[in-house]
Design a protein around this motif. Structure first.
Motif, PDB file in Angstrom:
ATOM      1  N   ASN A  95      -6.745   2.852   7.965  1.00 44.57           N
ATOM      2  CA  ASN A  95      -6.977   2.801   6.774  1.00 44.57           C
ATOM      3  C   ASN A  95      -5.697   3.266   6.117  1.00 44.57           C
ATOM      4  OD1 ASN A  95      -9.082   2.684   4.626  1.00 44.57           O
ATOM      5  ND2 ASN A  95     -10.431   3.458   6.088  1.00 44.57           N
ATOM      6  N   ALA A  96      -4.701   3.372   6.541  1.00 45.32           N
ATOM      7  CA  ALA A  96      -3.265   3.818   5.895  1.00 45.32           C
ATOM      8  C   ALA A  96      -3.006   2.886   4.810  1.00 45.32           C
ATOM      9  CB  ALA A  96      -2.298   3.699   7.082  1.00 45.32           C
ATOM     10  N   ASN A  97      -3.031   1.633   4.972  1.00 42.68           N
ATOM     11  CA  ASN A  97      -2.545   0.631   3.984  1.00 42.68           C
ATOM     12  C   ASN A  97      -3.582   0.975   2.627  1.00 42.68           C
ATOM     13  OD1 ASN A  97      -0.648  -0.705   4.907  1.00 42.68           O
ATOM     14  ND2 ASN A  97      -2.035  -2.180   6.054  1.00 42.68           N
ATOM     15  N   ASN A  98      -4.856   1.294   2.621  1.00 40.63           N
ATOM     16  CA  ASN A  98      -5.533   1.415   1.762  1.00 40.63           C
ATOM     17  C   ASN A  98      -5.254   2.810   1.017  1.00 40.63           C
ATOM     18  OD1 ASN A  98      -7.050  -0.996   2.415  1.00 40.63           O
ATOM     19  ND2 ASN A  98      -8.328   0.053   3.582  1.00 40.63           N
ATOM     20  N   VAL A  99      -4.928   3.632   1.693  1.00 42.38           N
ATOM     21  CA  VAL A  99      -4.646   5.144   1.259  1.00 42.38           C
ATOM     22  C   VAL A  99      -3.322   5.071   0.514  1.00 42.38           C
ATOM     23  CG1 VAL A  99      -4.356   7.379   1.847  1.00 42.38           C
ATOM     24  CG2 VAL A  99      -6.081   6.371   2.966  1.00 42.38           C
ATOM     25  N   LEU A 100      -2.492   4.533   1.141  1.00 42.58           N
ATOM     26  CA  LEU A 100      -1.167   4.514   0.445  1.00 42.58           C
ATOM     27  C   LEU A 100      -1.291   3.721  -0.924  1.00 42.58           C
ATOM     28  CD1 LEU A 100       1.418   3.446   3.375  1.00 42.58           C
ATOM     29  CD2 LEU A 100       1.305   5.510   1.951  1.00 42.58           C
ATOM     30  N   ALA A 101      -1.985   2.314  -1.102  1.00 41.60           N
ATOM     31  CA  ALA A 101      -2.193   1.851  -2.410  1.00 41.60           C
ATOM     32  C   ALA A 101      -2.744   2.789  -3.291  1.00 41.60           C
ATOM     33  CB  ALA A 101      -2.835   0.467  -2.028  1.00 41.60           C
ATOM     34  N   LEU A 102      -3.831   3.542  -2.828  1.00 39.73           N
ATOM     35  CA  LEU A 102      -4.631   4.461  -3.609  1.00 39.73           C
ATOM     36  C   LEU A 102      -3.731   5.568  -4.123  1.00 39.73           C
ATOM     37  CD1 LEU A 102      -7.127   5.606  -4.886  1.00 39.73           C
ATOM     38  CD2 LEU A 102      -7.670   6.624  -2.755  1.00 39.73           C
ATOM     39  N   ALA A 103      -2.849   6.094  -3.209  1.00 38.47           N
ATOM     40  CA  ALA A 103      -1.826   7.357  -3.688  1.00 38.47           C
ATOM     41  C   ALA A 103      -0.943   6.759  -4.710  1.00 38.47           C
ATOM     42  CB  ALA A 103      -1.244   7.578  -2.472  1.00 38.47           C
ATOM     43  N   PHE A 104      -0.466   5.426  -4.481  1.00 37.38           N
ATOM     44  CA  PHE A 104       0.482   4.729  -5.673  1.00 37.38           C
ATOM     45  C   PHE A 104      -0.476   4.590  -7.055  1.00 37.38           C
ATOM     46  CE2 PHE A 104       2.343   1.095  -7.883  1.00 37.38           C
ATOM     47  CZ  PHE A 104       3.496   1.744  -7.866  1.00 37.38           C
ATOM     48  N   GLY A 105      -1.485   4.379  -6.875  1.00 40.14           N
ATOM     49  CA  GLY A 105      -2.552   4.111  -8.207  1.00 40.14           C
ATOM     50  C   GLY A 105      -2.377   5.449  -8.734  1.00 40.14           C
TER      51      GLY A 105
END
Lengths: 138, 224
Positions: A95-105
């Protein structure tokens, strides 16, 4: 497929095994009963936090000047519950990509909201009080 | 390199070596992710940018909160009982949307349609309640033109309402597509995007009911 790929990482993602937000992967679906239980748990926790928020407006058990902060914390907690139980965002490597995108958001959201509040409060301090301003114009 | 390693996608070690050196073979291990992942991830990025747009509206509301121009303030206007009902509707519809995605996973036409119908009805009740609230405010002379505070309030909450409205239309087309075309892979991809959209709307509503309605109705001396 061989299991050799299982522990391979590349740029924070689990190569070939990324997961999309929203659903568990189609191949490795857990039993239906377990999935329903997950949603029910999410619903129960979200309901609890919602009731706590509405209760925090009225109650005197919370230090009253802290009520606004308590509401903010409860809101963030409930958003977390929604992300975990309804959108299935986890800290798994797949899920790393999803979490990274979320963190940026989240970073951008914080910059926009707190940045605006900060800048505007400084502007308000710098301004003359409205009545004085009106007198100067007339 | 041995010839056997050149059979792309057959030998896992080839894909690994290729991806480690930034020259992915384009298919097989180390190649592009399956379409389902790409679709879901792309839509996730869109949702996050939508959230960033909402954050600008939240910022405007927070800045203009006290600019009531002598008109009614949040404390005079908001009816928390109405907000609680709206919240319950959206939370329940988020749950039934999750049930719908489980039903799609089980390929059950009946339960998919039932869960989506309930989701849509709850969303519709939410919209009706919101519309009633808005028309009540306008009727009391507290429309978006009254003050900067009310302009930002109507923009923020109205934008969420518009999203729910669009979500309802999308939900209707999803029900029709499942009914007419069955559980085809592309339809399931669309439904994955829809369920992400619907859950994200509920997350935004959590921020709205907590920070706009509940914090807004706190006594003024308790606000920062």
């Amino acid at each position: 497929m061989s299991n050799e790929l299982e522990f391979e990482y590349d740029a924070g993602s689990y190569v070939g095994r990324d997961r999309t937000p929203g659903e568990p992967s189609e191949e490795e679906r857990p039993p239906l009963r377990q999935e329903v239980r997950g949603y029910l748990l999410g619903l129960a926790l979200a309901t609890l936090l919602t009731i706590a928020s509405f209760w925090a407006v009225e109650t005197h058990l919370i230090y009253r000047p802290g009520a606004a902060v308590a509401l903010l914390v409860l809101a963030v907690a409930q958003m977390g519950i929604h992300l975990i139980f309804f959108l299935h965002i986890t800290t798994d490597p797949d899920n790393a990509n999803n979490v990274l995108a979320l963190a940026f958001g989240v970073l951008i959201v914080c910059l926009v909201v707190f940045g605006s509040l900060w800048v505007m409060s400084h502007l308000n301090h710098g301004m003359l009080p409205m009545q004085q301003l009106m007198q100067m114009q007339s | 390199m041995s010839t056997s390693a050149l059979r792309l996608g057959q030998d896992p070690s080839f894909g690994r070596a290729a991806s480690a050196h930034g020259a992915a073979s384009g298919h097989g291990p180390g190649g592009p992710a399956p379409k389902r992942i790409v679709v879901g991830y792309g839509f996730w990025i869109f949702l996050l940018s939508d959230v960033v747009m909402f954050s600008a509206l939240f910022a405007a509301y927070a800045v203009l909160f006290k600019s009531t121009a002598g008109g009614p303030s949040a404390r005079d206007l908001f009816d928390l009982r109405n907000t609680a009902t709206e919240t319950a509707c959206l939370l329940a519809s988020s749950f039934t949307c999750g049930m719908a995605s489980l039903a799609v996973g089980q390929r059950s036409q009946k339960w998919t349609q039932i869960a989506l119908l309930v989701t849509g009805l709850l969303g519709f009740v939410f919209l009706v309640l919101e519309f009633r609230e808005f028309s009540g405010l306008v009727g009391r002379g507290a429309g978006p033109g009254r003050s900067a505070f009310l302009s930002s309030f109507f923009t923020l909450v109205g934008c969420h309402g518009a999203h729910v409205c669009a979500g309802l239309l999308w939900l209707g087309t999803m029900m029709a597509q499942f009914y007419a075309k069955g559980f085809r892979i592309d339809i399931r991809h669309r439904f994955l995007c829809f369920s992400l959209f619907w859950h994200a709307l509920d997350i935004i509503w959590v921020a709205i009911f907590s920070l706009v309605y509940l914090v807004g109705t706190l006594p003024p001396e308790l606000l920062p």
